[in-house]
Design a protein around this motif. Structure first.
Motif, PDB file in Angstrom:
ATOM      1  N   VAL A   5       1.310  -1.025  -0.375  1.00 54.25           N
ATOM      2  CA  VAL A   5      -0.133  -0.454  -0.364  1.00 54.25           C
ATOM      3  C   VAL A   5       0.505   1.399  -0.019  1.00 54.25           C
ATOM      4  N   VAL A   6       0.306   2.323  -0.815  1.00 53.19           N
ATOM      5  CA  VAL A   6       1.300   3.033  -1.104  1.00 53.19           C
ATOM      6  C   VAL A   6       0.669   4.216  -0.864  1.00 53.19           C
ATOM      7  N   CYS A   7       1.238   5.619   0.193  1.00 50.67           N
ATOM      8  CA  CYS A   7       0.909   6.899   0.159  1.00 50.67           C
ATOM      9  C   CYS A   7       2.200   7.700  -0.557  1.00 50.67           C
ATOM     10  N   LEU A   8       2.107   9.162   0.615  1.00 48.08           N
ATOM     11  CA  LEU A   8       3.206  10.014  -0.245  1.00 48.08           C
ATOM     12  C   LEU A   8       3.430   9.801   0.810  1.00 48.08           C
ATOM     13  N   GLY A   9       3.837  10.569   2.100  1.00 48.18           N
ATOM     14  CA  GLY A   9       4.570   9.834   2.925  1.00 48.18           C
ATOM     15  C   GLY A   9       4.965   8.580   3.546  1.00 48.18           C
ATOM     16  N   ASN A  10       4.300   8.111   3.542  1.00 47.47           N
ATOM     17  CA  ASN A  10       3.643   6.740   4.401  1.00 47.47           C
ATOM     18  C   ASN A  10       4.046   6.838   5.952  1.00 47.47           C
ATOM     19  N   ILE A  11       3.158   7.983   6.375  1.00 45.34           N
ATOM     20  CA  ILE A  11       2.785   8.186   7.664  1.00 45.34           C
ATOM     21  C   ILE A  11       1.255   8.107   8.410  1.00 45.34           C
ATOM     22  N   CYS A  12       0.741   8.798   7.627  1.00 46.98           N
ATOM     23  CA  CYS A  12      -0.543   8.338   7.278  1.00 46.98           C
ATOM     24  C   CYS A  12      -1.665   7.590   6.662  1.00 46.98           C
ATOM     25  N   ARG A  13      -2.186   7.642   5.883  1.00 42.65           N
ATOM     26  CA  ARG A  13      -2.742   6.329   4.803  1.00 42.65           C
ATOM     27  C   ARG A  13      -2.336   5.382   4.761  1.00 42.65           C
ATOM     28  N   SER A  14      -0.997   4.856   4.170  1.00 44.15           N
ATOM     29  CA  SER A  14      -0.374   4.169   3.934  1.00 44.15           C
ATOM     30  C   SER A  14      -0.359   3.217   5.379  1.00 44.15           C
ATOM     31  N   PRO A  15       0.361   3.569   6.188  1.00 44.50           N
ATOM     32  CA  PRO A  15       0.153   2.454   7.529  1.00 44.50           C
ATOM     33  C   PRO A  15      -0.505   2.097   8.333  1.00 44.50           C
ATOM     34  N   VAL A  16      -1.900   2.990   8.395  1.00 44.94           N
ATOM     35  CA  VAL A  16      -2.679   2.810   8.732  1.00 44.94           C
ATOM     36  C   VAL A  16      -3.750   1.283   7.687  1.00 44.94           C
ATOM     37  N   ALA A  17      -3.245   1.748   6.466  1.00 46.04           N
ATOM     38  CA  ALA A  17      -3.980   0.451   6.033  1.00 46.04           C
ATOM     39  C   ALA A  17      -3.276  -0.558   6.165  1.00 46.04           C
ATOM     40  N   GLU A  18      -1.783  -0.651   6.253  1.00 49.20           N
ATOM     41  CA  GLU A  18      -1.441  -2.213   6.377  1.00 49.20           C
ATOM     42  C   GLU A  18      -1.696  -2.340   7.731  1.00 49.20           C
ATOM     43  N   GLY A  19      -2.425  -1.544   8.289  1.00 49.53           N
ATOM     44  CA  GLY A  19      -2.408  -2.202   9.882  1.00 49.53           C
ATOM     45  C   GLY A  19      -3.571  -2.867   9.823  1.00 49.53           C
ATOM     46  N   VAL A  20      -4.660  -2.288   9.216  1.00 46.01           N
ATOM     47  CA  VAL A  20      -6.164  -2.560   9.057  1.00 46.01           C
ATOM     48  C   VAL A  20      -6.271  -3.947   8.468  1.00 46.01           C
ATOM     49  N   LEU A  21      -5.463  -3.791   7.300  1.00 48.08           N
ATOM     50  CA  LEU A  21      -5.498  -5.447   6.445  1.00 48.08           C
ATOM     51  C   LEU A  21      -4.492  -6.273   7.549  1.00 48.08           C
ATOM     52  N   ARG A  22      -3.640  -6.100   8.224  1.00 44.99           N
ATOM     53  CA  ARG A  22      -3.313  -7.321   8.651  1.00 44.99           C
ATOM     54  C   ARG A  22      -3.787  -7.715   9.724  1.00 44.99           C
ATOM     55  N   ALA A  23      -4.486  -7.200  10.636  1.00 46.84           N
ATOM     56  CA  ALA A  23      -4.993  -7.022  11.671  1.00 46.84           C
ATOM     57  C   ALA A  23      -6.432  -8.369  10.752  1.00 46.84           C
ATOM     58  N   ASP A  64      -3.070  -1.726  16.393  1.00 43.40           N
ATOM     59  CA  ASP A  64      -1.760  -0.803  16.600  1.00 43.40           C
ATOM     60  C   ASP A  64      -0.411  -0.893  15.555  1.00 43.40           C
ATOM     61  N   ILE A  65       0.089   0.132  15.304  1.00 41.03           N
ATOM     62  CA  ILE A  65       0.698   0.373  13.844  1.00 41.03           C
ATOM     63  C   ILE A  65       1.896   1.196  14.500  1.00 41.03           C
ATOM     64  N   ALA A  66       1.542   1.347  15.754  1.00 42.03           N
ATOM     65  CA  ALA A  66       3.460   1.844  16.554  1.00 42.03           C
ATOM     66  C   ALA A  66       4.595   1.616  15.988  1.00 42.03           C
ATOM     67  N   GLY A  67       4.560   0.405  15.471  1.00 43.92           N
ATOM     68  CA  GLY A  67       6.380  -0.255  15.333  1.00 43.92           C
ATOM     69  C   GLY A  67       6.740   0.186  13.580  1.00 43.92           C
ATOM     70  N   LEU A  68       5.545   0.595  13.586  1.00 46.75           N
ATOM     71  CA  LEU A  68       5.609   0.553  11.913  1.00 46.75           C
ATOM     72  C   LEU A  68       6.671   2.067  11.410  1.00 46.75           C
ATOM     73  N   GLU A 134     -10.633   9.520  11.369  1.00 47.07           N
ATOM     74  CA  GLU A 134     -11.092   8.797  11.708  1.00 47.07           C
ATOM     75  C   GLU A 134     -11.709   8.544  10.399  1.00 47.07           C
ATOM     76  N   HIS A 135     -12.250   9.440   9.107  1.00 44.61           N
ATOM     77  CA  HIS A 135     -12.871   9.162   7.578  1.00 44.61           C
ATOM     78  C   HIS A 135     -11.641   8.402   6.801  1.00 44.61           C
ATOM     79  N   VAL A 136     -10.057   8.272   7.271  1.00 45.11           N
ATOM     80  CA  VAL A 136      -8.906   7.241   6.330  1.00 45.11           C
ATOM     81  C   VAL A 136      -9.494   6.491   7.211  1.00 45.11           C
ATOM     82  N   PHE A 137      -9.376   6.060   8.821  1.00 38.67           N
ATOM     83  CA  PHE A 137     -10.338   4.420   8.842  1.00 38.67           C
ATOM     84  C   PHE A 137     -11.475   3.893   8.504  1.00 38.67           C
TER      85      PHE A 137
END
Length: 160
Positions: A5-23, A64-68, A134-137
């Motif tokens: 999953v790719v976004c601009l800076g890899n600190i908002c959308r894509s890590p949340v996507a990675e975390g949600v998908l992993r979970a 939990d996405i804190a470790g990404l 929240e909307h992004v989540f």
């Protein structure tokens, strides 16, 4: 199956996507059969954790996405991943412009690929507040359902 999953800076959308998908995948029949990662097209945040607001919002939903740590999209990603799924059309253009001629991985908008919204984009919450995160989540939570359904439908033998 490997998804990036790719976004601009890899600190908002894509890590949340990675975390949600992993979970979500971890509690599905696809557990252990899908590799996930995230990256940004830019290099401004390489090595940094996700935005504190993204971490807090995801945690409110038990993710939990804190470790990404942020990383930038690399040429090797096009060979390693089956799909490179982008947050918005600008990211998709950037990703396609960087793809080597021998690229193995395919590219698409995440929401569209997941069957959530045709040509749908995940808005960047970086300059917003809690409501935008929240909307992004919520968008990514819906996308997770679509990703799982698509993988089951299109790869029943590969993902059993």
């Amino acid at each position: 199956m490997r998804l990036l999953v790719v976004c601009l800076g890899n600190i908002c959308r894509s890590p949340v996507a990675e975390g949600v998908l992993r979970a979500r995948i971890a509690i599905s029949t696809l557990a252990g059969r899908v590799e996930l990662d995230s990256a940004g097209t830019g290099d401004w945040h390489v090595g940094e954790p996700p935005d504190r607001r993204a971490i807090a919002n995801a945690a409110e939903h038990g993710v939990d996405i804190a470790g990404l740590r942020a990383r930038q999209l690399a040429s090797a990603d096009f060979q390693r991943f089956d799909w490179v799924l982008c947050a918005d059309r600008a990211n998709l253009r950037d990703v396609r412009a960087r793809a080597p001629a021998s690229a193995h991985g395919r590219t698409a908008l995440l929401l569209e690929w997941a069957g959530v919204e045709d040509l749908g984009e995940i808005p960047d919450p970086y300059t917003g507040g809690p409501a935008q995160f929240e909307h992004v989540f919520q968008l990514l939570d819906r996308a997770a359902d679509g990703v799982i359904a698509r993988l089951r439908r299109e790869h029943p033998d590969r993902l059993r």
